[in-house]
Design an enzyme around this catalytic site. Structure first.
Site, short mmCIF file in Angstrom:
data_model
loop_
_atom_site.label_atom_id
_atom_site.label_comp_id
_atom_site.label_asym_id
_atom_site.label_seq_id
_atom_site.Cartn_x
_atom_site.Cartn_y
_atom_site.Cartn_z
N GLY A 127 13.95 5.91 1.09
CA GLY A 127 14.77 6.23 2.26
C GLY A 127 16.21 5.91 1.91
N GLN B 94 13.58 3.66 -5.14
CA GLN B 94 12.98 2.32 -5.29
C GLN B 94 13.84 1.49 -6.26
OE1 GLN B 94 10.42 5.09 -5.75
NE2 GLN B 94 10.47 5.06 -3.54
P1 IMP Z 1 4.29 3.08 -2.20
O1 IMP Z 1 5.12 3.56 -3.33
O2 IMP Z 1 4.62 3.73 -0.89
O3 IMP Z 1 2.83 3.13 -2.50
O4 IMP Z 1 4.63 1.53 -2.00
C1 IMP Z 1 4.38 0.58 -3.04
C2 IMP Z 1 5.33 -0.60 -2.90
O5 IMP Z 1 6.67 -0.16 -3.12
C3 IMP Z 1 5.35 -1.26 -1.54
O6 IMP Z 1 5.62 -2.63 -1.69
C4 IMP Z 1 6.52 -0.60 -0.83
O7 IMP Z 1 7.04 -1.38 0.20
C5 IMP Z 1 7.46 -0.45 -1.99
N1 IMP Z 1 8.40 0.68 -1.82
C6 IMP Z 1 8.13 1.98 -1.96
N2 IMP Z 1 9.23 2.72 -1.76
C7 IMP Z 1 10.22 1.85 -1.48
C8 IMP Z 1 11.62 2.01 -1.21
O8 IMP Z 1 12.18 3.10 -1.20
N3 IMP Z 1 12.30 0.87 -0.96
C9 IMP Z 1 11.72 -0.36 -1.03
N4 IMP Z 1 10.43 -0.55 -1.30
C10 IMP Z 1 9.69 0.54 -1.53
#
Ligand code: IMP
Length: 423
Positions: free
Chosen positions: A39, A223
């Site tokens: 985001g 990320q």
């Molecule tokens: P996923 O990629 O949605 O499966 O999330 C895996 C981990 O990465 C979780 O701890 C999420 O909170 C973190 N995460 C994924 N996308 C973001 C981001 O854009 N900002 C911060 N943390 C993220």
């Protein structure tokens, strides 16, 4: 050359703002990994915009925007992003390109994400539940559906086969999951038709031609390095390579083509989701950071965990990415703290160490801090380095010396203009 802009912590460093500030210098902005779990928040002219999959260059009339092969796309979320752009009269049709090799997140990928997290119980990753992990699993498992497949006559058959398999897998998880697949599919297929109106391209050919034509390109990471599938705090990570090498595989560019690597970090640290976070604060200081820094996830709205800057982790990220320029975000949030701390070593199994060990769970490491005198001045109206309080300058100098890279930009507020450039 292609420059990279990468988050060096656990995401949410403020990459959206920096890309927005830098974008005017580039012909092409490209996303190379991740998906709508990201985001990117941009604030300008009093309006707040959150992008999930679309590169931040879309707000600059000159830049072309590429969603690269390493990205995973949820058509439903993508459609919503496009609708938001239309509402703000942003003309995206000519300036948005999508790689045929990017994978598509199906409704059942989201369900699989939810089932997998539910089954893990306390050990859950804290996923954003956008279907990211299951989509990348299908990619490496060689089952995935790619954007280019939408141009094939049998794509719906492929969709049905994969969806059928997913439904069987969901049963295997043996967790209770309520869903209305018909409604999800209706939304999905409508969104696919919107996606089809965009330009699908062989993006590796496009980007290499652009490099030959001496176009300037910025690859925008999502990320952060500590969420990298290989180098992050596994298994509490995302499913893609968020580090510099991910830009090569996620776009099809050679390592020799990489120019500057801009590394973005917050003046402190935040994390959403589960997993170890050695400098996490559970006291008033942590609460103050969360409140002043407005630390809530841009995608999920979840409160972010807050803590002091971890220079051991930052140095690790600088090294793995080959960072050439550092950019410090949210400097303004630290105004008013009497003492500011930064982790400069860990104690691991009773010994002081200066690197990030395999295990950074609290039972394995404790942190050792160096303390700095804080500053009271409000930084939000500062525009030049000479106006910065001496204690802030000392803090920045210490960081530079510790990690061995200069800080070239300090952000002191969410607006484009609240940015101090250091020559
Ligand atoms: P996923 O990629 O949605 O499966 O999330 C895996 C981990 O990465 C979780 O701890 C999420 O909170 C973190 N995460 C994924 N996308 C973001 C981001 O854009 N900002 C911060 N943390 C993220």
């Amino acid at each position: 050359m292609i420059d990279l802009l990468l988050g060096l912590q656990w995401g949410d460093e403020g990459k959206g703002k920096v890309v927005d500030v830098l974008t005017r210098n580039y012909d092409i902005i490209a996303r190379f990994q991740g998906g709508p779990n990201a985001g990117h928040t941009l604030i300008f002219d009093g309006n707040k915009h959150v992008l999930h999959t679309i590169p931040s260059g879309i707000f600059h009339p000159r830049a072309m925007n590429l969603v690269g092969n390493g990205v995973v796309i949820d058509p439903v979320i993508f459609k919503k992003e496009l609708e938001n752009l239309s509402r703000h009269n942003i003309n995206f049709k000519e300036r948005l390109l999508i790689s045929r090799k990017a994978h598509i997140i199906l409704p059942t990928h989201r369900l699989l994400d939810a089932a997998s997290e539910k089954m893990k119980g306390k050990a859950k990753i804290g996923s954003t539940l956008k279907g990211i992990g299951p989509t990348y699993m299908d990619k490496t498992g060689r089952n995935g559906i790619r954007v280019g497949d939408l141009e094939l006559s049998d794509w719906k058959e492929r969709y049905s086969n994969l969806c059928h398999k997913h439904l069987k897998m969901i049963k295997f998880y043996e967790v209770e999951l309520e869903f209305d697949l018909d409604a999800m599919e209706k939304e999905f297929f409508e969104a696919i038709e919107v996606l089809r109106e965009l330009q699908f391209i062989d993006s590796e050919a496009y980007i290499n031609k652009a490099l030959r034509d001496k176009k300037s390109i910025l690859a925008e990471g999502a990320q952060g390095s500590l969420l990298d599938i290989d180098f992050g705090t596994y298994p509490y990570v995302t499913s893609s390579n968020t580090t510099a090498a991910g830009a090569c595989t996620g776009l099809g560019v050679a390592p020799s083509r990489i120019g500057s690597v801009y590394g973005i970090f917050k003046a402190y640290t935040t994390r959403v989701g589960s997993g170890p976070f050695p400098t996490e604060l559970f006291d008033e200081d942590g609460k103050t950071m969360a409140r002043i820094g407005n630390e809530f996830g841009a995608t999920t709205g979840r409160p972010r965990r807050c803590g002091w800057l971890d220079l051991i982790a930052l140095k690790y990220a600088v090294e793995i990415n080959g960072v050439t320029n550092l950019m410090m975000m949210k400097g303004d949030v630290l105004s008013g703290f009497k003492t500011i701390k930064a982790c400069t070593s860990y104690t691991y199994k009773g010994k002081e160490i200066l690197h990030l060990p395999y295990n950074i769970e609290p039972e394995n490491v404790s942190v050792n801090y160096t303390e700095f005198e804080g500053w009271d001045e409000d930084l939000t109206a500062i525009t030049s380095p000479s106006q910065m309080p001496e204690n802030l300058k000392d803090y920045i100098r210490f960081i530079e010396d510790f990690v061995g890279v200069k800080v070239s930009l300090v952000s002191v507020g969410p607006d484009r203009n609240q940015t101090i450039r250091i020559e």
